[in-house]
Motif scaffolding. Structure first.
Motif, short mmCIF file in Angstrom:
data_model
loop_
_atom_site.label_atom_id
_atom_site.label_comp_id
_atom_site.label_asym_id
_atom_site.label_seq_id
_atom_site.Cartn_x
_atom_site.Cartn_y
_atom_site.Cartn_z
N ARG A 83 0.87 -1.18 0.00
CA ARG A 83 0.00 0.00 0.00
C ARG A 83 0.90 1.22 0.00
N VAL A 196 -3.56 6.02 -11.03
CA VAL A 196 -3.01 5.30 -9.87
C VAL A 196 -2.35 6.30 -8.93
N ALA A 199 -4.98 8.42 -7.23
CA ALA A 199 -5.63 7.62 -6.20
C ALA A 199 -4.74 7.50 -4.96
N ASP A 200 -3.46 7.22 -5.18
CA ASP A 200 -2.54 7.06 -4.05
C ASP A 200 -2.28 8.38 -3.34
N THR A 205 -9.19 4.58 -4.44
CA THR A 205 -8.81 3.61 -5.46
C THR A 205 -8.92 4.29 -6.82
N GLU A 207 -10.59 3.27 -9.29
CA GLU A 207 -11.98 3.20 -9.73
C GLU A 207 -12.77 4.39 -9.20
N THR A 208 -12.58 4.69 -7.94
CA THR A 208 -13.32 5.81 -7.33
C THR A 208 -12.89 7.14 -7.96
N ARG B 158 -4.04 5.36 3.98
CA ARG B 158 -3.89 3.95 3.64
C ARG B 158 -4.02 2.93 4.75
#
Lengths: 252, 252
Positions: A83, A196, A199-200, A205, A207-208, B158
DNA sequence: GGTTATTGTTGATATAAATCAACGACAGCT
DNA sequence: AGCTGTCGTTGATTTATATCAACAATAACC
């Protein structure tokens, strides 16, 4: 001005490099007087790094400090299971790698092609000691970074997905290209990073993030089909969204 | 040593105040030489603040810088609808209120009875300019704060509820009271703040914090029935938990 | 220029944590 | 000691977002 190219070599310690540096005014380097730029040039080395290059690795010895002169670097921390949290994007004029510890507590990787000036630690120490204005400027930059980090904690701890994405777009909004551009023409947002990475950065995520951007597009708050460039149609709406100042509506 | 009390008045600018300050070594003040402590004492004013006192208010003019000499102050940011994120707890030896902006971008409120030394901005500026070691020390402190903020972003973005609580307890663990204390005797964790504060710091609700602490107690990772003092039975287990290094198990 | 890999989108379902709700344990006060 | 309000705990239910899954769009590559 072809003269510029002549003096600015890729990796050298050319004494004129800092004098012709376009972004000096925007960075810590502006604290060094014009007459002493040779010292700055000697203390640092300019590097050009392709996309996806690791600049700093969490846990490795903290030997250098970097000043970004073009492109975007992502800073992040990881958990053993993979993560990842991106703690910030360092772009033009921003520094990275400052620490009191023996080792870096974070990693850094280029998002696109990046130019940095690398200062080895002893050289940085010398600059800090010899040039109080340099140190003062650095203190000021770190203080700003801390304020940004606190804003991001508010986002990560308390904002909804929609509020996070709205806040992110606002924070990355470029100043209007020309001054007499009306708000309704829309401000450009440059997004060199992938979904990505977004999101990070936002603690979500991919997708969200994707769904939320689609929803904002659907409701005409933003436009643009290009994934790395979005146009904000209503800044005020986005501002309201970013702080939860909005009645209902979700993402779907 | 009753002498100490004689010199240390509550609100005065007593020239000896800094000389007899117990925690000087732990704070930015350690950067000022013994022979020049009178200047430090003159630049600041010591205040004693009861629990729940507002020290700094988000949006109000940033007129002062504070150094905490005892007690705990919570720093936080709020959204218009009242959602709140505590960005940190400033306790003994920590500062707050440093900013480049005209106004504070955060609020600060005492958790318990707090003693602070207040430096008005012009006085702080003077100290920074006149004492390079003071400025260097402050830069170093802000750099540490930034690293902590990045760690907290990882937590908020996270980590699971269980990982957040475990990380929090570890971060607040006091160094063992005596050196020959074995790990198995357990390390004390002091929690002067309420569950609401912990929740607002960890980006959770009070219910989730409560349930998670109960679960850790149930499985013998921690003990102690007092809400503001917990004993860690297995530091190693908590460390594993904090970074997700653990097989299964949830909270219920 | 077509194949493959990467990146992004959309839908269906699962789940961790939030919310709603009730109650218990204290601390402060008269 | 008994009341009152704050703080914390535990249980039942809901929900926002994650996860799982399929596919579309774009870029990378021979």
């Amino acid at each position: 001005m072809p003269l510029r190219r002549r003096f600015s070599t890729e990796t050298g310690t050319d004494l004129h490099r800092c004098l012709v540096c376009d972004i000096r005014a925007q960075s810590v380097c502006s604290a060094i007087d014009d007459t002493e730029l040779a010292i700055l040039a000697q203390a640092s080395k300019r590097l050009t790094l392709p996309p996806g290059t690791s600049v700093v690795e969490e846990g490795s010895p903290a030997v250098a400090f970097y000043n970004v002169t073009s492109g975007t670097v992502k800073l992040f921390k990881s958990l053993p299971d993979g993560r990842r949290q991106i703690t910030g994007f360092a772009d033009i004029g921003h520094f990275l790698g400052l620490t009191n510890a023996e080792t870096y507590a974070f990693s850094a990787e280029t998002v696109d092609t990046v130019q940095v000036c690398r200062f080895l630690r002893p050289q940085l120490e010398t600059l800090l000691t010899d040039y109080p204005q340099f140190e003062r400027r650095l203190l000021s930059e770190v203080t700003d970074e801390l304020a940004e980090a606190q804003e991001q904690m508010l986002l990560l701890g308390r904002k909804t997905a929609r509020e996070r994405v709205a806040s992110f777009l606002l924070s990355r909004m470029l100043p209007p290209a020309n001054p007499n551009q009306t708000e309704s023409e829309g401000c450009m947002v440059s997004l060199p990073m992938t979904r990505v990475d977004i999101a990070d950065y936002l603690g979500l995520t991919i997708e969200t993030v994707s769904r939320t951007i689609s929803a904002l597009r659907r409701e005409q708050t933003i436009t643009g089909t290009d994934n790395h460039g979005i146009r904000v149609l209503s800044v005020s709406r986005l501002t309201d969204l970013a702080s939860g100042q909005t009645s209902g509506q979700n993402n779907r």
